[in-house]
Design an enzyme around this catalytic site. Structure first.
Site, PDB file in Angstrom:
ATOM      1  N   ASP A  23       0.842  -1.206   0.000  1.00 16.52           N
ATOM      2  CA  ASP A  23       0.000   0.000   0.000  1.00 16.52           C
ATOM      3  C   ASP A  23       0.875   1.254   0.000  1.00 16.52           C
ATOM      4  O   ASP A  23       1.985   1.243   0.532  1.00 16.52           O
ATOM      5  CB  ASP A  23      -0.906  -0.036   1.242  1.00 16.52           C
ATOM      6  N   ASN A  25       1.282   3.387  -2.924  1.00 17.99           N
ATOM      7  CA  ASN A  25       1.792   3.832  -4.237  1.00 17.99           C
ATOM      8  C   ASN A  25       1.234   5.201  -4.622  1.00 17.99           C
ATOM      9  O   ASN A  25       1.960   6.061  -5.137  1.00 17.99           O
ATOM     10  CB  ASN A  25       1.391   2.845  -5.338  1.00 17.99           C
ATOM     11  N   ARG A  36      -0.959   8.959 -10.127  1.00 17.91           N
ATOM     12  CA  ARG A  36      -0.956   7.753  -9.293  1.00 17.91           C
ATOM     13  C   ARG A  36      -0.282   6.561  -9.971  1.00 17.91           C
ATOM     14  O   ARG A  36       0.412   5.784  -9.339  1.00 17.91           O
ATOM     15  CB  ARG A  36      -2.406   7.360  -8.940  1.00 17.91           C
ATOM     16  N   HIS A  40       2.427   3.178  -8.977  1.00 18.87           N
ATOM     17  CA  HIS A  40       2.317   1.731  -9.204  1.00 18.87           C
ATOM     18  C   HIS A  40       3.552   1.227  -9.966  1.00 18.87           C
ATOM     19  O   HIS A  40       4.102   0.170  -9.688  1.00 18.87           O
ATOM     20  CB  HIS A  40       1.048   1.405  -9.994  1.00 18.87           C
ATOM     21  N   SER A  68      -7.312  -5.807  -5.458  1.00 20.95           N
ATOM     22  CA  SER A  68      -8.396  -6.440  -4.699  1.00 20.95           C
ATOM     23  C   SER A  68      -9.701  -6.430  -5.488  1.00 20.95           C
ATOM     24  O   SER A  68      -9.863  -5.666  -6.446  1.00 20.95           O
ATOM     25  CB  SER A  68      -8.594  -5.696  -3.377  1.00 20.95           C
ATOM     26  N   SER A  69     -10.635  -7.247  -5.045  1.00 22.43           N
ATOM     27  CA  SER A  69     -11.986  -7.258  -5.638  1.00 22.43           C
ATOM     28  C   SER A  69     -12.555  -5.837  -5.629  1.00 22.43           C
ATOM     29  O   SER A  69     -13.290  -5.446  -6.544  1.00 22.43           O
ATOM     30  CB  SER A  69     -12.933  -8.125  -4.803  1.00 22.43           C
ATOM     31  N   TRP A  72     -11.677  -2.688  -8.364  1.00 16.57           N
ATOM     32  CA  TRP A  72     -12.371  -2.429  -9.645  1.00 16.57           C
ATOM     33  C   TRP A  72     -13.123  -1.102  -9.594  1.00 16.57           C
ATOM     34  O   TRP A  72     -13.435  -0.522 -10.636  1.00 16.57           O
ATOM     35  CB  TRP A  72     -13.374  -3.547  -9.964  1.00 16.57           C
ATOM     36  N   ARG A  74     -12.017   1.690  -8.643  1.00 18.43           N
ATOM     37  CA  ARG A  74     -11.134   2.849  -8.882  1.00 18.43           C
ATOM     38  C   ARG A  74     -11.412   3.451 -10.254  1.00 18.43           C
ATOM     39  O   ARG A  74     -12.031   2.799 -11.109  1.00 18.43           O
ATOM     40  CB  ARG A  74      -9.670   2.404  -8.786  1.00 18.43           C
ATOM     41  N   LEU A 134      11.495 -20.373  -4.449  1.00 19.20           N
ATOM     42  CA  LEU A 134      10.427 -19.563  -3.836  1.00 19.20           C
ATOM     43  C   LEU A 134       9.113 -19.733  -4.598  1.00 19.20           C
ATOM     44  O   LEU A 134       9.089 -19.681  -5.833  1.00 19.20           O
ATOM     45  CB  LEU A 134      10.834 -18.083  -3.866  1.00 19.20           C
ATOM     46  N   ARG A 197      -4.938  -2.395   8.846  1.00 17.52           N
ATOM     47  CA  ARG A 197      -6.089  -3.271   8.630  1.00 17.52           C
ATOM     48  C   ARG A 197      -5.751  -4.350   7.603  1.00 17.52           C
ATOM     49  O   ARG A 197      -4.760  -4.245   6.890  1.00 17.52           O
ATOM     50  CB  ARG A 197      -7.328  -2.462   8.221  1.00 17.52           C
TER      51      ARG A 197
HETATM   52  C1  FPP Z   1      -1.932   0.087  -3.370  1.00 16.55           C
HETATM   53  O1  FPP Z   1      -1.481   1.417  -3.317  1.00 16.55           O
HETATM   54  C2  FPP Z   1      -1.349  -0.606  -4.499  1.00 16.55           C
HETATM   55  C3  FPP Z   1      -2.048  -1.199  -5.515  1.00 16.55           C
HETATM   56  C4  FPP Z   1      -3.536  -1.208  -5.568  1.00 16.55           C
HETATM   57  C5  FPP Z   1      -1.376  -1.815  -6.661  1.00 16.55           C
HETATM   58  C6  FPP Z   1      -0.177  -2.642  -6.346  1.00 16.55           C
HETATM   59  C7  FPP Z   1       0.525  -2.895  -7.607  1.00 16.55           C
HETATM   60  C8  FPP Z   1       1.848  -2.840  -7.792  1.00 16.55           C
HETATM   61  C9  FPP Z   1       2.813  -2.604  -6.722  1.00 16.55           C
HETATM   62  C10 FPP Z   1       2.332  -3.006  -9.174  1.00 16.55           C
HETATM   63  C11 FPP Z   1       3.185  -4.153  -9.445  1.00 16.55           C
HETATM   64  C12 FPP Z   1       2.691  -5.445  -8.987  1.00 16.55           C
HETATM   65  C13 FPP Z   1       3.078  -6.617  -9.538  1.00 16.55           C
HETATM   66  C14 FPP Z   1       2.709  -7.882  -8.853  1.00 16.55           C
HETATM   67  C15 FPP Z   1       3.866  -6.713 -10.781  1.00 16.55           C
HETATM   68  P1  FPP Z   1      -2.558   2.568  -3.377  1.00 16.55           P
HETATM   69  O2  FPP Z   1      -2.773   2.924  -4.794  1.00 16.55           O
HETATM   70  O3  FPP Z   1      -3.802   2.146  -2.657  1.00 16.55           O
HETATM   71  O4  FPP Z   1      -1.833   3.711  -2.613  1.00 16.55           O
HETATM   72  P2  FPP Z   1      -2.515   4.876  -1.742  1.00 16.55           P
HETATM   73  O5  FPP Z   1      -3.120   4.216  -0.531  1.00 16.55           O
HETATM   74  O6  FPP Z   1      -1.336   5.736  -1.400  1.00 16.55           O
HETATM   75  O7  FPP Z   1      -3.511   5.563  -2.612  1.00 16.55           O
END
Ligand code: FPP
Length: 252
Positions: A23, A25, A36, A40, A68-69, A72, A74, A134, A197
């Site tokens: 979390d 990104n 945003r 990612h 996550s489910s 979608w 977003r 792994l 959480r």
């Molecule tokens: C949550 O941060 C992150 C995500 C919903 C996406 C996670 C995806 C990656 C790290 C990309 C690469 C993954 C793989 C497996 C290749 P957020 O957007 O909710 O951040 P925020 O809480 O700061 O808004």
């Protein structure tokens, strides 16, 4: 049965299975006045580092919550870019993962993903299926409640068909229908980004996991942070419902 917590006598100071909620990104990108999706994109580097670190430290299973489910909901543009990023990451990383003996698996509602991503996922799973290093599981379009409902449907079908009686349902039978049926439960859950959480991640499987939360945003999560989480884990006494004296008596 694979899917059950380790017994006290099997506990090691290195977790066999680490699960991560990646979390922060979006906030990482906003703090740099970027869009945003660049957060990612930056997060892929932390995925790579985490896989390397987990393998080096002797972790056997690493499970990452990538979408996550609920994600979608977003904005369409962000969802589309994330899906493209998954395809791109698979295109770039799978050969290297394969060379490093990593077995790659995906969990989640696969039928909800676009055809291009589904194909890449199948290809990656096939290519790495015989690797015994792994075991990396990526959760996409995954929700813990969805997982439990799917497992319930699977067991209901067995009862309907007469191959199982309702009274014979126990944990061992139920977990056969879960997405991580052939993986031991996570020993350690890491969540970055400051929230404390579970957010509908592995609801069944996390029953006895140690939980470690950090304010570090996912794009800044590195080997040092991973080691902090492992050090926290090593300091915990895991009792699985036993008393501290019982656990000490079996030498842990
Ligand atoms: C949550 O941060 C992150 C995500 C919903 C996406 C996670 C995806 C990656 C790290 C990309 C690469 C993954 C793989 C497996 C290749 P957020 O957007 O909710 O951040 P925020 O809480 O700061 O808004």
């Amino acid at each position: 049965m694979q899917n059950e917590p380790s017994k006290p006598s099997q506990i090691s100071s290195v977790p066999r299975h680490v699960a991560i909620i990646m979390d922060g990104n979006g906030r990482w990108a906003s703090s740099r006045k970027k869009a945003r999706h660049s957060g990612h994109r930056a997060g892929v580097k932390s995925v790579r580092l985490s896989v390397e670190t987990a393998a080096q430290r002797g972790v056997e299973y690493l499970t990452l919550f990538a979408f996550s489910s609920e994600n979608w909901a977003r904005p369409e543009d962000e969802v589309g870019r994330l899906m493209s990023l998954f395809v791109e990451a698979l295109r770039r990383e799978v050969d290297e993962l394969h060379r490093n003996n990593v077995r790659l698996n995906f969990v989640g509602a696969r039928e909800q993903l676009n055809k291009g991503l589904r194909e890449k996922i199948t290809e990656a799973e096939k290519k790495t299926a015989d690797n015994n290093g792994l075991r990396l599981t990526v959760a996409i379009a995954y929700g813990g409640r969805w997982d439990i409902i799917e497992a319930t449907k699977a067991i209901a079908r067995r009862v309907e068909s007469g191959s199982l009686t309702a009274d014979a349902i126990d944990e061992a039978e139920f977990v056969k229908g879960l997405q991580l049926a052939d993986v031991p439960d996570p020993d350690l859950l890491i969540r970055t980004g400051g929230e404390t959480r579970i957010s509908n991640f592995l609801l069944w499987n996390l029953a006895y996991a140690e939980l470690w939360f950090t304010d570090v945003l996912w794009p800044e999560f590195d080997a040092n942070e991973f080691d902090n989480a492992l050090a926290y884990f090593a300091s915990r006494q895991r009792r699985f419902g036993n008393t501290g004296e019982q656990v000490e008596a079996v030498g842990c």
